[in-house]
Design a protein around this motif. Structure first.
Motif, short mmCIF file in Angstrom:
data_model
loop_
_atom_site.label_atom_id
_atom_site.label_comp_id
_atom_site.label_asym_id
_atom_site.label_seq_id
_atom_site.Cartn_x
_atom_site.Cartn_y
_atom_site.Cartn_z
N LEU A 219 -8.27 -4.55 8.00
CA LEU A 219 -6.77 -4.41 7.18
C LEU A 219 -6.80 -3.20 6.24
O LEU A 219 -7.72 -3.26 5.39
CB LEU A 219 -6.33 -5.71 6.74
CG LEU A 219 -5.23 -5.77 5.71
CD1 LEU A 219 -3.87 -5.58 6.50
CD2 LEU A 219 -5.17 -6.95 4.66
N GLU A 220 -5.89 -2.52 6.31
CA GLU A 220 -5.61 -1.48 5.25
C GLU A 220 -4.18 -1.95 4.69
O GLU A 220 -3.32 -1.38 4.96
CB GLU A 220 -5.45 -0.08 5.85
CG GLU A 220 -5.38 0.95 4.47
CD GLU A 220 -5.15 2.40 4.80
OE1 GLU A 220 -5.12 3.22 3.89
OE2 GLU A 220 -5.19 2.72 6.11
N PRO A 221 -4.21 -2.51 3.30
CA PRO A 221 -3.06 -2.65 2.32
C PRO A 221 -2.74 -1.27 1.79
O PRO A 221 -3.80 -0.32 1.60
CB PRO A 221 -3.51 -3.74 1.30
CG PRO A 221 -4.94 -4.31 1.70
CD PRO A 221 -5.58 -3.05 2.82
N MET A 222 -1.61 -1.27 1.22
CA MET A 222 -1.12 0.14 0.65
C MET A 222 -1.46 1.31 1.56
O MET A 222 -2.02 2.32 1.03
CB MET A 222 -1.71 0.18 -0.73
CG MET A 222 -1.41 -1.37 -1.52
SD MET A 222 -2.50 -1.47 -2.95
CE MET A 222 -1.47 -0.42 -4.16
N CYS A 223 -0.92 1.28 2.78
CA CYS A 223 -1.62 2.53 3.63
C CYS A 223 -0.85 3.79 3.44
O CYS A 223 -1.33 4.70 4.15
CB CYS A 223 -1.62 1.77 5.14
SG CYS A 223 0.13 1.54 5.78
N GLY A 224 0.12 3.66 2.88
CA GLY A 224 1.25 5.06 2.57
C GLY A 224 1.58 5.61 4.09
O GLY A 224 1.81 4.97 4.99
N SER A 225 1.27 6.73 4.20
CA SER A 225 1.86 7.50 5.36
C SER A 225 0.79 7.56 6.40
O SER A 225 1.17 8.31 7.51
CB SER A 225 2.59 8.93 4.99
OG SER A 225 1.68 9.65 4.47
N GLY A 226 -0.34 7.02 6.25
CA GLY A 226 -1.48 7.12 7.20
C GLY A 226 -2.63 8.13 6.95
O GLY A 226 -3.20 8.42 8.20
N ARG A 227 -2.78 8.48 6.09
CA ARG A 227 -3.68 9.63 5.81
C ARG A 227 -5.20 9.18 6.26
O ARG A 227 -5.82 9.93 7.01
CB ARG A 227 -3.90 9.98 4.46
CG ARG A 227 -4.78 11.20 4.08
CD ARG A 227 -4.53 12.07 2.81
NE ARG A 227 -4.92 11.24 1.71
CZ ARG A 227 -5.70 11.47 0.57
NH1 ARG A 227 -6.27 12.63 0.95
NH2 ARG A 227 -5.78 10.98 -0.24
N PHE A 228 -5.43 7.85 5.92
CA PHE A 228 -6.74 7.13 6.31
C PHE A 228 -6.66 6.47 7.81
O PHE A 228 -7.50 6.60 8.62
CB PHE A 228 -7.40 6.45 5.28
CG PHE A 228 -8.05 7.08 4.23
CD1 PHE A 228 -9.57 7.44 4.48
CD2 PHE A 228 -7.45 7.72 3.20
CE1 PHE A 228 -10.21 8.17 3.27
CE2 PHE A 228 -7.81 8.35 2.12
CZ PHE A 228 -9.48 8.63 2.13
N LEU A 229 -5.52 5.82 7.93
CA LEU A 229 -5.18 4.86 9.08
C LEU A 229 -5.22 5.60 10.19
O LEU A 229 -5.98 5.21 11.36
CB LEU A 229 -4.13 4.18 8.75
CG LEU A 229 -3.46 3.15 9.74
CD1 LEU A 229 -4.35 2.27 9.81
CD2 LEU A 229 -2.21 2.75 9.44
N ILE A 230 -4.52 6.81 10.41
CA ILE A 230 -4.27 7.45 11.64
C ILE A 230 -5.70 8.00 12.20
O ILE A 230 -5.97 7.73 13.43
CB ILE A 230 -3.26 8.48 11.57
CG1 ILE A 230 -1.70 7.70 11.50
CG2 ILE A 230 -3.17 9.49 12.68
CD1 ILE A 230 -0.60 8.73 11.18
N PRO A 231 -6.27 8.80 11.66
CA PRO A 231 -7.56 9.25 12.16
C PRO A 231 -8.49 8.08 12.42
O PRO A 231 -9.47 8.16 13.45
CB PRO A 231 -8.32 10.05 11.01
CG PRO A 231 -7.55 9.74 9.89
CD PRO A 231 -6.28 9.31 10.19
N LEU A 232 -8.56 6.76 11.75
CA LEU A 232 -9.25 5.76 12.11
C LEU A 232 -8.74 5.03 13.60
O LEU A 232 -9.50 4.56 14.43
CB LEU A 232 -9.25 4.68 11.27
CG LEU A 232 -10.21 5.00 9.80
CD1 LEU A 232 -9.78 3.98 8.92
CD2 LEU A 232 -11.63 5.20 9.96
#
Length: 205
Positions: free
Chosen positions: A40-53
């Motif tokens: 889980l990534e809380p406070m993910c914003g626009s996905g700077r870390f989330l999308i590449p993961l």
């Protein structure tokens, strides 16, 4: 939701920080590789870390409270044809944990947005109660050492003008240190949208 991280802030953020810092990304990637599932990534914003993961094949749940950040994230996901199975648009205290997680992470010092002690303790307890035994919570914080200390003077921290992708427009981000008291830094952020050398509209938060 929240009265921060609005349209101009999101455009500026996405333009100024399109990719995560390399070393930080490798750190969170290594954690995802270690824990594999229930992330889980809380406070993910626009996905700077989330999308590449997500592009690495990890299934990650996420949530954020900003209308504009969520809108930007969904546009990026659609463009890259990525699917986020569980994306919530809510504040932290509104998020409903439907399962426990092996890994919960909050990169880029976003945890520092909880400036009141009882809020940060409430968040930490909620995270602890929703981790599997042996699970991991990883987060970053900025310490007072990186900021100039001092009463309530009004000092500019940075001023940056950036092109808006695909247009001839510009966005100016100005950031001011308004006060530093009791280990809490208050920053005024102003974003100005410029088209054909004219200021059209601004946001301040």
């Amino acid at each position: 939701m929240i009265d921060n991280y609005k349209k101009l802030c999101t455009i500026f953020y996405d333009t100024d920080k399109p990719f995560p810092p390399h070393d930080e990304f490798l750190f969170y990637l290594s954690l995802c590789e270690e824990y594999q599932t229930d992330i889980l990534e809380p406070m993910c914003g626009s996905g700077r870390f989330l999308i590449p993961l997500l592009e690495k094949g990890f299934i990650i749940d996420a949530f954020d409270a900003s209308d504009s950040m969520i809108f930007s994230l969904k546009k990026k996901l659609a463009k890259k044809k990525l699917h986020l199975y569980n994306l919530a648009h809510c504040l932290f205290d509104e998020y409903v944990f439907r399962k426990k997680y092996n890994l919960i992470f909050i990169p880029s010092a976003s945890f520092g947005l909880f400036t009141l002690k009882h809020d940060s303790l409430s968040v930490l307890k909620k995270i602890f109660n929703n981790l599997h035994a042996g699970g991991c919570f990883a987060f970053e914080v900025e310490t007072p050492a990186i900021f100039r200390k001092g009463g309530s003077e009004f000092n500019i921290i940075s001023n940056k003008i950036l092109p808006v992708a695909g247009t001839d427009d510009l966005i100016l981000g100005s950031f001011f240190n308004r006060s530093y008291k009791e280990n809490i830094l208050e920053i005024i952020c102003r974003y100005d949208f410029i088209s054909k050398n004219q200021f059209l509209f601004s946001e301040q938060e």
